[in-house]
Enzyme design. Structure first.
Site, PDB file in Angstrom:
ATOM      1  N   ASP A   1       0.873  -1.181   0.000  1.00  0.00           N
ATOM      2  CA  ASP A   1       0.000   0.000   0.000  1.00  0.00           C
ATOM      3  C   ASP A   1       0.905   1.224   0.000  1.00  0.00           C
ATOM      4  O   ASP A   1       2.128   1.118   0.186  1.00  0.00           O
ATOM      5  CB  ASP A   1      -0.894  -0.010   1.255  1.00  0.00           C
ATOM      6  CG  ASP A   1      -1.773   1.235   1.375  1.00  0.00           C
ATOM      7  OD1 ASP A   1      -2.334   1.677   0.344  1.00  0.00           O
ATOM      8  OD2 ASP A   1      -1.909   1.790   2.477  1.00  0.00           O
ATOM      9  N   SER A   2       0.305   2.384  -0.133  1.00  0.00           N
ATOM     10  CA  SER A   2       1.075   3.627  -0.059  1.00  0.00           C
ATOM     11  C   SER A   2       1.599   3.874   1.349  1.00  0.00           C
ATOM     12  O   SER A   2       2.444   4.737   1.536  1.00  0.00           O
ATOM     13  CB  SER A   2       0.185   4.802  -0.472  1.00  0.00           C
ATOM     14  OG  SER A   2      -0.885   4.908   0.441  1.00  0.00           O
TER      15      SER A   2
ATOM     16  N   TYR B   1      -0.643   8.581  -2.016  1.00  0.00           N
ATOM     17  CA  TYR B   1      -0.645   8.338  -3.460  1.00  0.00           C
ATOM     18  C   TYR B   1      -1.788   9.105  -4.145  1.00  0.00           C
ATOM     19  O   TYR B   1      -1.716   9.397  -5.335  1.00  0.00           O
ATOM     20  CB  TYR B   1      -0.864   6.841  -3.745  1.00  0.00           C
ATOM     21  CG  TYR B   1       0.369   5.958  -3.677  1.00  0.00           C
ATOM     22  CD1 TYR B   1       1.572   6.404  -3.132  1.00  0.00           C
ATOM     23  CD2 TYR B   1       0.312   4.647  -4.163  1.00  0.00           C
ATOM     24  CE1 TYR B   1       2.679   5.572  -3.069  1.00  0.00           C
ATOM     25  CE2 TYR B   1       1.421   3.811  -4.108  1.00  0.00           C
ATOM     26  CZ  TYR B   1       2.600   4.270  -3.557  1.00  0.00           C
ATOM     27  OH  TYR B   1       3.686   3.447  -3.504  1.00  0.00           O
TER      28      TYR B   1
ATOM     29  N   CYS C   1      -4.651  -1.229  -1.822  1.00  0.00           N
ATOM     30  CA  CYS C   1      -4.794   0.211  -2.047  1.00  0.00           C
ATOM     31  C   CYS C   1      -5.746   0.420  -3.221  1.00  0.00           C
ATOM     32  O   CYS C   1      -5.470  -0.064  -4.325  1.00  0.00           O
ATOM     33  CB  CYS C   1      -3.412   0.792  -2.377  1.00  0.00           C
ATOM     34  SG  CYS C   1      -3.414   2.555  -2.747  1.00  0.00           S
ATOM     35  N   ASN C   2      -6.844   1.101  -2.964  1.00  0.00           N
ATOM     36  CA  ASN C   2      -7.804   1.369  -4.037  1.00  0.00           C
ATOM     37  C   ASN C   2      -7.183   2.266  -5.106  1.00  0.00           C
ATOM     38  O   ASN C   2      -7.390   2.067  -6.308  1.00  0.00           O
ATOM     39  CB  ASN C   2      -9.035   2.067  -3.462  1.00  0.00           C
ATOM     40  CG  ASN C   2      -9.807   1.195  -2.505  1.00  0.00           C
ATOM     41  OD1 ASN C   2     -10.793   0.574  -2.871  1.00  0.00           O
ATOM     42  ND2 ASN C   2      -9.361   1.128  -1.270  1.00  0.00           N
TER      43      ASN C   2
ATOM     44  N   CYS D   1     -10.925   3.656   0.713  1.00  0.00           N
ATOM     45  CA  CYS D   1      -9.474   3.794   0.806  1.00  0.00           C
ATOM     46  C   CYS D   1      -9.067   2.939   1.998  1.00  0.00           C
ATOM     47  O   CYS D   1      -9.739   2.972   3.041  1.00  0.00           O
ATOM     48  CB  CYS D   1      -9.108   5.263   1.036  1.00  0.00           C
ATOM     49  SG  CYS D   1      -7.404   5.520   1.590  1.00  0.00           S
ATOM     50  N   THR D   2      -8.009   2.171   1.845  1.00  0.00           N
ATOM     51  CA  THR D   2      -7.683   1.192   2.899  1.00  0.00           C
ATOM     52  C   THR D   2      -7.179   1.849   4.184  1.00  0.00           C
ATOM     53  O   THR D   2      -7.104   1.197   5.215  1.00  0.00           O
ATOM     54  CB  THR D   2      -6.643   0.176   2.392  1.00  0.00           C
ATOM     55  OG1 THR D   2      -5.496   0.891   1.891  1.00  0.00           O
ATOM     56  CG2 THR D   2      -7.231  -0.691   1.298  1.00  0.00           C
ATOM     57  N   HIS D   3      -6.832   3.128   4.117  1.00  0.00           N
ATOM     58  CA  HIS D   3      -6.492   3.822   5.363  1.00  0.00           C
ATOM     59  C   HIS D   3      -7.741   4.068   6.227  1.00  0.00           C
ATOM     60  O   HIS D   3      -7.629   4.196   7.443  1.00  0.00           O
ATOM     61  CB  HIS D   3      -5.843   5.182   5.068  1.00  0.00           C
ATOM     62  CG  HIS D   3      -4.404   5.103   4.669  1.00  0.00           C
ATOM     63  ND1 HIS D   3      -3.990   4.555   3.475  1.00  0.00           N
ATOM     64  CD2 HIS D   3      -3.265   5.500   5.311  1.00  0.00           C
ATOM     65  CE1 HIS D   3      -2.663   4.633   3.390  1.00  0.00           C
ATOM     66  NE2 HIS D   3      -2.205   5.193   4.493  1.00  0.00           N
TER      67      HIS D   3
HETATM   68  N1  DGL Z   1      -4.673   3.450   0.994  1.00  0.00           N
HETATM   69  C1  DGL Z   1      -4.860   3.960  -0.295  1.00  0.00           C
HETATM   70  C2  DGL Z   1      -6.178   3.600  -0.915  1.00  0.00           C
HETATM   71  O1  DGL Z   1      -6.745   2.585  -0.607  1.00  0.00           O
HETATM   72  C3  DGL Z   1      -4.383   5.308  -0.700  1.00  0.00           C
HETATM   73  C4  DGL Z   1      -4.010   6.329   0.289  1.00  0.00           C
HETATM   74  C5  DGL Z   1      -3.123   7.372  -0.345  1.00  0.00           C
HETATM   75  O2  DGL Z   1      -3.625   8.347  -0.899  1.00  0.00           O
HETATM   76  O3  DGL Z   1      -1.923   7.142  -0.300  1.00  0.00           O
HETATM   77  O4  DGL Z   1      -6.666   4.294  -1.762  1.00  0.00           O
END
Ligand code: DGL
Length: 232
Positions: free
Chosen positions: A6-7, A38, A69-70, A180-182
């Site tokens: 992931d990012s 990202y 990461c989406n 978003c996985t965060h």
């Molecule tokens: N965790 C990421 C996602 O699922 C992206 C977060 C980022 O912008 O880095 O989209």
């Protein structure tokens, strides 16, 4: 070994679901915190960063990859699959279909990065699955950074959450997609904010089920973690 990246640390919300389902699977995880977020980066940049992480995980003995990461999935999954064929590469995308099925008010909110929300893949998801519902999107500035900093429930983070979520509630959303996985790392303050009648949906568990279909569960259940800025 399953390679997951992931990012940053957001993909650990996906690792948690994979470990719940497949406790014996060895997983190596890279969080590219030095380049997070990202979301605002170009698709080409995200592809190059994703390529570097994939190569590192495969060189460590990875036999399959999860793009946890989406944003990286919409920007890079198809190119990574072509590049590394026949290695299985599992991506993830906002849970529009289950949210459209779950809503009773007919209004769903989608919290995701600007990269995800502006992608052609996201537009296609809306076309396919959200014909009958109103979809409101929020790019949630500052949320990823708050998670990266470990600021899950500080007053500043709670203000950032309220700023995005209150307009969704005011518009009648009863289902929120954490795209978003965060964001599942903020599930508890978000749920406290929206109350028990609003459903939060993310795709971590669905990705874990896909891993179970595609990846044999061998290994000792070890999880190795690396942040790219420690490695370079
Ligand atoms: N965790 C990421 C996602 O699922 C992206 C977060 C980022 O912008 O880095 O989209």
């Amino acid at each position: 070994m399953l390679g997951v990246f992931d990012s940053g640390i957001g993909g650990l919300t996906v690792v948690r679901e994979i470990q719940r389902l497949l406790p014996s699977l060895s997983i190596s995880y890279i969080g590219d915190s030095v380049h997070a977020p990202y979301g605002p980066r170009s698709a080409e940049e995200i592809f190059q960063l994703s390529l570097a992480q994939s190569e590192r995980l495969l060189s460590q003995g990875g036999t399959a990859l999860v793009i946890a990461c989406n944003t990286a999935t919409v920007a890079a999954a198809s190119r990574l699959r072509a590049h590394f064929s026949p290695i299985p590469i599992i991506g993830m995308e906002p849970a529009i279909k289950p949210a459209a099925a779950a809503t009773k008010s007919g209004v769903i909110g989608v919290c995701a990065t600007v990269g995800t929300l502006q992608s052609a893949r996201f537009a296609a998801l809306l076309d396919h699955f959200a014909g009958d519902v109103t979809v409101l999107t929020r790019s949630c500035p500052g949320w990823v950074e708050a998670v990266e900093a470990g600021d899950f429930e500080t007053p500043k983070t709670l203000a950032l959450l309220r700023r995005e979520i209150e307009p969704l509630l005011a518009a009648g959303a009863d289902t929120l997609v954490l795209g978003c996985t965060h964001f599942p790392a903020l599930r508890s303050p978000i749920q406290a904010l929206v109350g028990p009648d609003v459903t939060l949906i993310d795709t971590g568990a669905a990705v874990a089920r896909r891993v179970a279909e595609l990846v044999p569960e061998t290994g000792d259940g070890a999880l190795s973690l690396a942040r790219l800025h420690r490695l370079y």
